[in-house]
Every structure is written in structure tokens, then in C-alpha cells.
Design an enzyme around this catalytic site. Sequence first.
Site, mmCIF file in Angstrom:
data_model
loop_
_atom_site.group_PDB
_atom_site.id
_atom_site.type_symbol
_atom_site.label_atom_id
_atom_site.label_comp_id
_atom_site.label_asym_id
_atom_site.label_seq_id
_atom_site.Cartn_x
_atom_site.Cartn_y
_atom_site.Cartn_z
ATOM 1 N N PHE A 50 7.507 -3.065 -1.487
ATOM 2 C CA PHE A 50 6.505 -3.357 -2.590
ATOM 3 C C PHE A 50 5.767 -2.161 -3.120
ATOM 4 O O PHE A 50 4.822 -1.611 -2.436
ATOM 5 C CB PHE A 50 5.550 -4.666 -2.487
ATOM 6 C CG PHE A 50 4.777 -5.078 -3.658
ATOM 7 C CD1 PHE A 50 5.370 -5.819 -4.603
ATOM 8 C CD2 PHE A 50 3.563 -4.564 -3.658
ATOM 9 C CE1 PHE A 50 4.745 -6.154 -5.776
ATOM 10 C CE2 PHE A 50 2.631 -4.835 -4.844
ATOM 11 C CZ PHE A 50 3.426 -5.701 -5.893
ATOM 12 N N ASP A 105 3.742 5.101 0.876
ATOM 13 C CA ASP A 105 2.825 4.338 0.167
ATOM 14 C C ASP A 105 1.950 3.656 1.224
ATOM 15 O O ASP A 105 2.333 2.822 1.931
ATOM 16 C CB ASP A 105 3.677 3.339 -0.532
ATOM 17 C CG ASP A 105 2.785 2.229 -1.117
ATOM 18 O OD1 ASP A 105 1.596 1.913 -1.079
ATOM 19 O OD2 ASP A 105 3.420 1.581 -2.133
ATOM 20 N N LYS A 118 -5.927 -0.121 -2.385
ATOM 21 C CA LYS A 118 -6.518 -1.426 -1.775
ATOM 22 C C LYS A 118 -8.005 -1.193 -1.304
ATOM 23 O O LYS A 118 -9.073 -1.622 -1.795
ATOM 24 C CB LYS A 118 -5.952 -2.283 -1.183
ATOM 25 C CG LYS A 118 -4.759 -2.716 -1.820
ATOM 26 C CD LYS A 118 -3.847 -3.915 -1.043
ATOM 27 C CE LYS A 118 -3.010 -4.738 -1.901
ATOM 28 N NZ LYS A 118 -1.817 -4.319 -2.304
HETATM 29 C C1 LIG Z 1 -0.776 -3.764 -3.342
HETATM 30 C C2 LIG Z 1 0.077 -2.695 -3.169
HETATM 31 C C3 LIG Z 1 0.604 -2.157 -4.190
HETATM 32 C C4 LIG Z 1 0.064 -2.314 -5.800
HETATM 33 O O1 LIG Z 1 -1.301 -2.296 -5.998
HETATM 34 P P1 LIG Z 1 -1.821 -2.629 -7.396
HETATM 35 O O2 LIG Z 1 -3.495 -2.235 -7.073
HETATM 36 O O3 LIG Z 1 -1.971 -4.188 -7.366
HETATM 37 O O4 LIG Z 1 -1.097 -1.954 -8.287
HETATM 38 C C5 LIG Z 1 1.543 -1.165 -4.100
HETATM 39 N N1 LIG Z 1 1.892 -0.834 -2.984
HETATM 40 C C6 LIG Z 1 1.580 -1.610 -1.866
HETATM 41 C C7 LIG Z 1 2.201 -1.378 -0.421
HETATM 42 C C8 LIG Z 1 0.575 -2.623 -1.945
HETATM 43 O O5 LIG Z 1 0.268 -3.378 -0.764
#
Ligand SMILES: *Cc1c(COP(=O)(O)O)cnc(C)c1O
Length: 396
Positions: free
Chosen positions: A138, A223, A252
Site C-alpha cells: 500500500f 515506504d 503518519k
Molecule cells: C498510510 C500509508 C500511505 C498513505 O499515506 P496518506 O497520508 O494517507 O497519503 C502510504 N504508505 C503506507 C505504507 C501507509 O501506511
Amino acid sequence: MTTDELIALSNKYIMSTYKRFPIVLVRGSGARVWDSNGKEYLDFVAGIAVCSLGHSHPKVVEAIKKQVEILTHVSNLYHMEPQILYARQLMENSFAHKAFFCNSGAEANEAAIKLARKYAYENTGKGKYELITMKDSFHGRTMATVTATGQTKFQVGFAPLLEGFKYVPFDNISALSDAITDKTCGVMLEPIQGEGGVKIPDDKYLSEVRRICDEKGILMILDEIQVGMGRTGTLFAYEHYKVKPDIVTLAKAVGNGFPIGVMMATDRVASAFQPGSHASTFGGNPLAMAAALATLETIMNDGILENVRKVGAYFIKRLHEMKNKSSIIKDIRGRGLIIGIEISIEGSQIVNACMDRGLLINCVGGNVLRFVPPLTITEKDVNAAVAILGEVIMDK
Ligand SMILES: *Cc1c(COP(=O)(O)O)cnc(C)c1O
């Protein structure tokens, strides 16, 4: 307004991109939140791994209050002290040499994708633009990041997606190696897949990814939007695996609730961005950076990482005790305070029953209960959560 009236207005005026629980949250403190009827919840969602120091942490509140009265926003056409101070702290505590600031996770990943392409363009010329990402990953909801996300359920209806992405199974080195061509500029992955079901790769996986990236001359992009900033018990998850990535994205927990995204890289890679290459109006503004600096200093100086390791291990031990008595728990996975329980039934009924009893958790991938509580929780909080969860699970 009554709770029912508020929910009716919410449904009337807000696009229904979320299936929301039928409560209105009005206040938070530490690991607890309260709804509009005054009901208290133990919050093991924490804004999905965002409020890592707990709701309204006094040091972050103080920093925001102070900064908002001095300078809230100026353009990145000018230097600003809070941004400089935060960047220095973050760089001194990470592999990276330089940071780019934006406002969300998806934006941080967009910046990473652009930097990876630009780096290849500057160094090897046109045609080397492909990124390999993982199945069940994700990376966000913008066009580029939803393309990078290896789950078709997020992509349906948005074709044509961006060109130049390829997906391979997570935690599978030969699949990755086979997918690399002379068009590949990098590989982007989560050290632990959060939304994909709290999936933790083999201990050697990330160092093998690093080795392959070095061999093929491509970039390793991590990420760490969900697992960075202390969630796994070290400031960054890559530290567990003794690897140095080329680019890392964060978001986050960076501002403990203040929206901030970060893309950081080594000097060598960062140099592919020059004035005009990329930008963000709000990115790294003084207010955001004051929140981020207070958050980072608290994580580093107030024993937070130690607490994550200690309470995380205790939480997992308590869950294993529950597993021994339950027929529906199939697997328990976790590192620090990102923990998933895979169950053999639909997870939403467990989530709802926990909420009724005053515990907020959520469910990913249909049948994995995910716990991402504030990193400040105590063993007592864990006991309270385990008691509620145990009641609900033994009922099934
Ligand atoms: C939450 C998340 C995103 C996206 O972040 P947003 O602030 O909602 O755009 C991308 N990568 C990972 C691993 C996430 O947990």
C-alpha cells in the site's frame, strides 16, 4: 446537536469515501478518546499509527501553540528556522543526508517516485523509469501511488494507470531479481506490510534486496510511512535489518497528528533534484515543523523506543496466551507496537464488538485485526485491551 443529527449531516455533506463507524469522536488524551455521548474508548487505532505519542501530547501541543503565534506559514522561497532545525535532527538520526517536506504519505511517495526517475534520467539517460513494487503493498491513493500499490481493489475504475510499474510477490528475492530489466530504476517496498495484513518478511529479505539493488545499479526505496518514527522499537524499521536504503518516505506519525510527509535520501540521490524539480506550497511550513520537532525530540529523549520494545513484547506474549485458548486465532505477527492477529472469521464483527466494549481496533485485508496503539501505552493499557479482546474472541 445530537449524535444522530451529526451523523445524518456527515452522510449528507461528506463524500462517502469511508465506511465510518456510527460514533462521533470529540476529544482525546493519551491512549483514550471520547465520543459525543461521553463514552470512553481505549484507542488502539491512534488515527492509524498517527498519534504515536498519544492524543494531545503536552510537548507537541505546547510547540504548536508557541509557533502559531510566531509564524505559521511562509513560502519555501525563503529559509525558515523550524524547518532547518527539524531537518537537521531527522538527518542526524537517519541514513539520509537531505529531506523534502510535504503533507501526506501519498505525496511523500509521489516525491520518491519522481526522484527515482529523475536520478535515473540524470545518470543513465532516458528509458530507465520502471519501478518494481510488491503485491499486497500500500503506497497511497493518488494516481502514481495507487498505481504503485500492488492491490487491484484500489485500482478498479481508475484506468489508465501510470506507466512503468511492475509487481512481484513480497518476501521473494528470486521473483524480484527476475523482474529487473534495463528499464528498472528502483524497487519500492514497505519493510513490514501494514495495510496488506501486518506481513513481516524474513530477517534476511531487506539485506538481500539491498544486495540486488547494488548489483543492478537501481535504487532501494522504503515506504516507512506506517512503520517509521519508532513504531517497531527503533526510530526506523530498516535499522532492524542493518541496511541503508537510498530513499525513505515518512508521514503518519511524523507530526503526532499534524499532517506532514517526508521524503529523504542520500546526498548522491538527492542531487538529482534541483531548483524547480519538485515543490509543495505547504510542505515543511513552520507550524508543521514545530510539531515534527517536538514529536521527534520526545521519541528520542523520553524513553519511547524502550517502551515500544518492552510493552510490544508484553502485548505479543499476552496475545499468544489468548491464542492457546482460542480456536479462531490463526497467527500473531508483530514487531514493536504494530501487531496483527490473523483470524479464521470475518474481522469486522470482532472490531464492532470491541468498540461496543470501549476498545478501538481495526481490521485489514478482511481477517487481520491490526493494533497500532500510541507508543506511550502501558502494560496496564495492554491488560485492559486484552481483557476486552479476550471476552469478544472467546465468544466466537
Ligand atoms: C498510510 C500509508 C500511505 C498513505 O499515506 P496518506 O497520508 O494517507 O497519503 C502510504 N504508505 C503506507 C505504507 C501507509 O501506511
